[in-house]
Design a protein around this motif. Structure first.
Motif, PDB file in Angstrom:
ATOM      1  N   ALA A  31       5.178  37.115  15.774  1.00 24.27           N
ATOM      2  CA  ALA A  31       6.596  37.094  15.439  1.00 24.27           C
ATOM      3  C   ALA A  31       7.470  37.417  16.646  1.00 24.27           C
ATOM      4  N   GLU A  32       6.884  37.887  17.733  1.00 26.52           N
ATOM      5  CA  GLU A  32       7.653  38.236  18.929  1.00 26.52           C
ATOM      6  C   GLU A  32       7.457  37.261  20.079  1.00 26.52           C
ATOM      7  N   HIS A  33       6.264  36.667  20.192  1.00 27.85           N
ATOM      8  CA  HIS A  33       6.028  35.735  21.296  1.00 27.85           C
ATOM      9  C   HIS A  33       4.950  34.718  20.935  1.00 27.85           C
ATOM     10  N   ALA A  34       4.953  33.629  21.711  1.00 28.16           N
ATOM     11  CA  ALA A  34       3.950  32.583  21.519  1.00 28.16           C
ATOM     12  C   ALA A  34       3.562  32.034  22.885  1.00 28.16           C
ATOM     13  N   VAL A  35       2.288  31.659  23.025  1.00 26.51           N
ATOM     14  CA  VAL A  35       1.765  31.102  24.266  1.00 26.51           C
ATOM     15  C   VAL A  35       1.178  29.723  23.945  1.00 26.51           C
ATOM     16  N   VAL A  36       1.635  28.708  24.695  1.00 24.45           N
ATOM     17  CA  VAL A  36       1.175  27.338  24.475  1.00 24.45           C
ATOM     18  C   VAL A  36       0.831  26.723  25.832  1.00 24.45           C
ATOM     19  N   HIS A  37      -0.279  25.980  25.887  1.00 24.68           N
ATOM     20  CA  HIS A  37      -0.766  25.373  27.124  1.00 24.68           C
ATOM     21  C   HIS A  37      -0.610  23.850  27.062  1.00 24.68           C
ATOM     22  N   LEU A  38      -0.215  23.270  28.196  1.00 30.20           N
ATOM     23  CA  LEU A  38      -0.193  21.824  28.385  1.00 30.20           C
ATOM     24  C   LEU A  38      -1.294  21.501  29.385  1.00 30.20           C
ATOM     25  N   PRO A  39      -2.395  20.878  28.929  1.00 27.47           N
ATOM     26  CA  PRO A  39      -3.479  20.543  29.859  1.00 27.47           C
ATOM     27  C   PRO A  39      -2.992  19.546  30.911  1.00 27.47           C
ATOM     28  N   ASP A  40      -3.657  19.556  32.062  1.00 28.99           N
ATOM     29  CA  ASP A  40      -3.370  18.589  33.117  1.00 28.99           C
ATOM     30  C   ASP A  40      -3.871  17.223  32.651  1.00 28.99           C
ATOM     31  N   GLN A  41      -2.952  16.285  32.449  1.00 27.91           N
ATOM     32  CA  GLN A  41      -3.292  14.969  31.926  1.00 27.91           C
ATOM     33  C   GLN A  41      -2.567  13.898  32.748  1.00 27.91           C
ATOM     34  N   PRO A  42      -3.287  13.113  33.522  1.00 32.59           N
ATOM     35  CA  PRO A  42      -2.644  12.100  34.367  1.00 32.59           C
ATOM     36  C   PRO A  42      -1.686  11.174  33.611  1.00 32.59           C
ATOM     37  N   ALA A  43      -1.934  10.922  32.351  1.00 29.73           N
ATOM     38  CA  ALA A  43      -1.048  10.045  31.574  1.00 29.73           C
ATOM     39  C   ALA A  43       0.359  10.609  31.445  1.00 29.73           C
ATOM     40  N   PHE A  44       0.517  11.912  31.680  1.00 32.73           N
ATOM     41  CA  PHE A  44       1.827  12.553  31.534  1.00 32.73           C
ATOM     42  C   PHE A  44       2.340  13.115  32.859  1.00 32.73           C
ATOM     43  N   HIS A  45       1.819  12.604  33.971  1.00 31.28           N
ATOM     44  CA  HIS A  45       2.272  13.038  35.287  1.00 31.28           C
ATOM     45  C   HIS A  45       3.590  12.359  35.658  1.00 31.28           C
ATOM     46  N   ASN A  46       4.307  13.006  36.560  1.00 25.96           N
ATOM     47  CA  ASN A  46       5.521  12.427  37.127  1.00 25.96           C
ATOM     48  C   ASN A  46       5.181  11.758  38.469  1.00 25.96           C
TER      49      ASN A  46
END
Length: 150
Positions: A31-46
């Motif tokens: 209820a106070e914090h959340a941790v979320v990860h975005l894996p390294d995925q070439p399809a979503f690179h800039n």
């Protein structure tokens, strides 16, 4: 037979298509914090080989939604949480996996008291986005509301 409720991460993964599209991975959610990860995925690179700004925005917004659900999930019968506005700053190059940590910006009890008083409360959620080496690559403030069901 034992039944268990899904975790916040499982619930959001099942109900929010963008979470599945980006393969966001939920860590601790309270209820106070959340941790979320975005894996390294070439399809979503800039264009420089790191996660696209849109993917990092979605990561941060998803972390904020997890903390909102953790803090106000018991209010869903009478109010709908909605993001009102957001501001994001990209402060350092993000490369590889990035992690968003969201923190509720006001005590949940204050927000619920405003809802009890017939108001439509607004509250910020602060999110820090970091690389695996711990360097902050961005931060975001998302203002949410609890819109009463009428």
């Amino acid at each position: 037979m034992s039944e268990t409720l899904p975790s916040t991460g499982e619930l959001l993964t099942a109900t929010v298509p963008m979470v599945r599209t980006l393969d966001l991975q939920y860590g601790e959610t309270t209820a106070e914090h959340a941790v979320v990860h975005l894996p390294d995925q070439p399809a979503f690179h800039n264009h420089v080989g790191g996660p696209h700004a849109g993917a990092m925005f979605t990561l941060a917004e998803s972390a904020s939604g997890a903390v909102v659900l953790g803090a106000f999930g018991d209010q869903l019968g009478r109010a709908v949480p909605l993001a009102v506005r957001a501001e994001i700053a990209f402060v350092k190059l993000a490369m590889g996996q990035v992690t968003a940590t969201a923190r509720l910006g006001r005590p949940a009890a204050e927000v619920v008291a405003e809802l009890d008083a017939g108001q439509r409360p607004e509250f910020p959620v602060e999110v820090s986005i970091r690389r695996a080496d711990g360097a902050e690559t961005g931060h975001m403030t998302i203002v949410w509301t609890l819109r009463p069901n009428t």
